[in-house]
Write a protein that holds these residues in place. Structure first.
Motif, PDB file in Angstrom:
ATOM      1  N   HIS A  11       0.814  -1.219   0.000  1.00  0.00           N
ATOM      2  CA  HIS A  11       0.000   0.000   0.000  1.00  0.00           C
ATOM      3  C   HIS A  11       0.851   1.273   0.000  1.00  0.00           C
ATOM      4  O   HIS A  11       0.545   2.236  -0.685  1.00  0.00           O
ATOM      5  CB  HIS A  11      -0.897   0.019   1.249  1.00  0.00           C
ATOM      6  CG  HIS A  11      -1.949  -1.038   1.241  1.00  0.00           C
ATOM      7  ND1 HIS A  11      -1.803  -2.249   1.877  1.00  0.00           N
ATOM      8  CD2 HIS A  11      -3.179  -1.056   0.668  1.00  0.00           C
ATOM      9  CE1 HIS A  11      -2.894  -2.977   1.696  1.00  0.00           C
ATOM     10  NE2 HIS A  11      -3.743  -2.276   0.977  1.00  0.00           N
ATOM     11  N   SER A  71       9.612  -9.460  -1.120  1.00  0.00           N
ATOM     12  CA  SER A  71      10.254 -10.681  -0.613  1.00  0.00           C
ATOM     13  C   SER A  71      10.225 -11.808  -1.641  1.00  0.00           C
ATOM     14  O   SER A  71      10.958 -12.774  -1.525  1.00  0.00           O
ATOM     15  CB  SER A  71       9.572 -11.149   0.678  1.00  0.00           C
ATOM     16  OG  SER A  71       8.301 -11.691   0.400  1.00  0.00           O
ATOM     17  N   ARG A  72       9.362 -11.671  -2.684  1.00  0.00           N
ATOM     18  CA  ARG A  72       9.126 -12.814  -3.576  1.00  0.00           C
ATOM     19  C   ARG A  72       9.854 -12.736  -4.905  1.00  0.00           C
ATOM     20  O   ARG A  72       9.772 -13.658  -5.704  1.00  0.00           O
ATOM     21  CB  ARG A  72       7.624 -12.957  -3.826  1.00  0.00           C
ATOM     22  CG  ARG A  72       6.851 -13.421  -2.599  1.00  0.00           C
ATOM     23  CD  ARG A  72       5.362 -13.259  -2.772  1.00  0.00           C
ATOM     24  NE  ARG A  72       4.996 -11.858  -2.854  1.00  0.00           N
ATOM     25  CZ  ARG A  72       4.121 -11.338  -3.715  1.00  0.00           C
ATOM     26  NH1 ARG A  72       3.491 -12.122  -4.558  1.00  0.00           N
ATOM     27  NH2 ARG A  72       3.862 -10.042  -3.717  1.00  0.00           N
ATOM     28  N   ILE A 119       7.925  -2.310   4.858  1.00  0.00           N
ATOM     29  CA  ILE A 119       7.479  -3.683   5.081  1.00  0.00           C
ATOM     30  C   ILE A 119       6.823  -3.755   6.465  1.00  0.00           C
ATOM     31  O   ILE A 119       7.002  -2.851   7.289  1.00  0.00           O
ATOM     32  CB  ILE A 119       8.646  -4.688   4.971  1.00  0.00           C
ATOM     33  CG1 ILE A 119       9.592  -4.584   6.171  1.00  0.00           C
ATOM     34  CG2 ILE A 119       9.419  -4.478   3.669  1.00  0.00           C
ATOM     35  CD1 ILE A 119      10.669  -5.655   6.185  1.00  0.00           C
TER      36      ILE A 119
END
Ligand SMILES: NC(=O)c1ccc[n+]([C@@H]2O[C@H](COP(=O)([O-])OP(=O)(O)OC[C@H]3O[C@@H](n4cnc5c(N)ncnc54)[C@H](OP(=O)(O)O)[C@@H]3O)[C@@H](O)[C@H]2O)c1
Length: 248
Positions: A10, A31-32, A65
């Motif tokens: 967001h 993170s991915r 985060i």
């Protein structure tokens, strides 16, 4: 300026869009992996990279985060040069971390974050809801431009963070040191209330360290009652109205 943004949810997404549009050289990561970052994040420019790459060779790292995940990225931040400014957007809410252990941040969230990361941070953009961040930015000098507090211990960290806040469409206000940054945490009068430059100093001064955690928890309960979970943001104006009613 070269900027790395870790976290493109967001808040991080809008920061990436605004700071790219303002002419900065922006890298983003989650993170991915870069392939999972949507084209909308890069709509104004910028590059999707890995988390390791996002903190390399930049003037500023923005951490956007979840608060409880910050200890996970400490190893990444260890390698960041001391003269790179690290800016954190996080807020603490009573929570459990990924190992389901209770996280207790103490009274001053940013000091806990600095301790976890092993280095100073600047605290910025934490007080504005994601919809206000995305939709209420205005050019400098505009009437009723929203002001955001920035806390940091060094003048360099503070000046750089304040300049970037201005570039995202908001007046930046020097809120003092990290030790004082409890005045801009959830539940305080400046939190989520979209105040102007004229209103913000009084709101910071009126913060009450004892009452703000209780008010924060009341707001969470009201939002959960409305949206059903703790991760969905409520309607933007509902959030601002609720924060004004409970926190001011
Ligand atoms: N939402 C708001 O209105 C608001 C307002 C002010 C401040 N904040 C604060 O700003 C921070 C971000 O909030 P948000 O609402 O933008 O969160 P969000 O929408 O949940 O997005 C979180 C982002 O962080 C990434 N992330 C999570 N753990 C990570 C890790 N270990 N390494 C790298 N990336 C990681 C996620 O990527 P993956 O999906 O790949 O894990 C995702 O891109 C939070 O600390 C929050 O308290 C939020």
């Amino acid at each position: 300026m070269k900027i790395g943004i870790l976290g493109v949810g967001h808040i991080g997404k809008t920061l990436a869009q605004r700071l790219s549009a303002a002419g900065h050289e922006v890298k983003v990561a989650n993170s991915r992996g870069p392939e999972t970052i949507g084209a909308d994040v890069l709509a104004s420019g910028g590059r999707a990279v890995t988390a390791a790459e996002v903190v390399a060779d930049v003037d500023a790292v923005i951490l956007s985060i979840p608060f409880s995940n910050l200890p996970q990225v400490a190893p990444l931040i260890t390698g960041v040069p001391a003269d790179t400014v690290v800016i954190d957007t996080s807020n603490y809410y009573p929570m459990r971390d990924s190992r389901n252990e209770a996280v207790d941040a103490g009274q001053v969230e940013s000091l806990w974050v600095a301790e976890q990361l092993g280095r100073p941070v600047a605290k910025a953009w934490n007080t504005i809801g994601s919809d206000s961040l995305a939709n209420k930015g205005k050019p400098a000098g505009s009437t009723d431009r929203i002001a955001l507090p920035v806390a940091a211990d060094s003048p360099r960290d503070r000046d750089l963070a304040m300049a970037l806040v201005e570039d995202t469409g908001f007046d930046a206000f020097d809120a003092g040191t990290l030790a004082e940054s409890w005045r801009q945490q959830p539940g305080t009068p400046c939190y989520g209330t979209d105040l102007t430059r004229e209103e913000l100093p009084g709101a910071l001064a009126a913060a009450d360290a004892t009452r703000s955690p209780k008010r924060r928890d009341l707001a969470v309960a009201a939002i959960q009652e409305r949206v059903g979970d703790a991760t969905t943001n409520p309607d933007a104006e509902y959030g601002v109205r609720l924060s004004r009613a409970l926190f001011m």
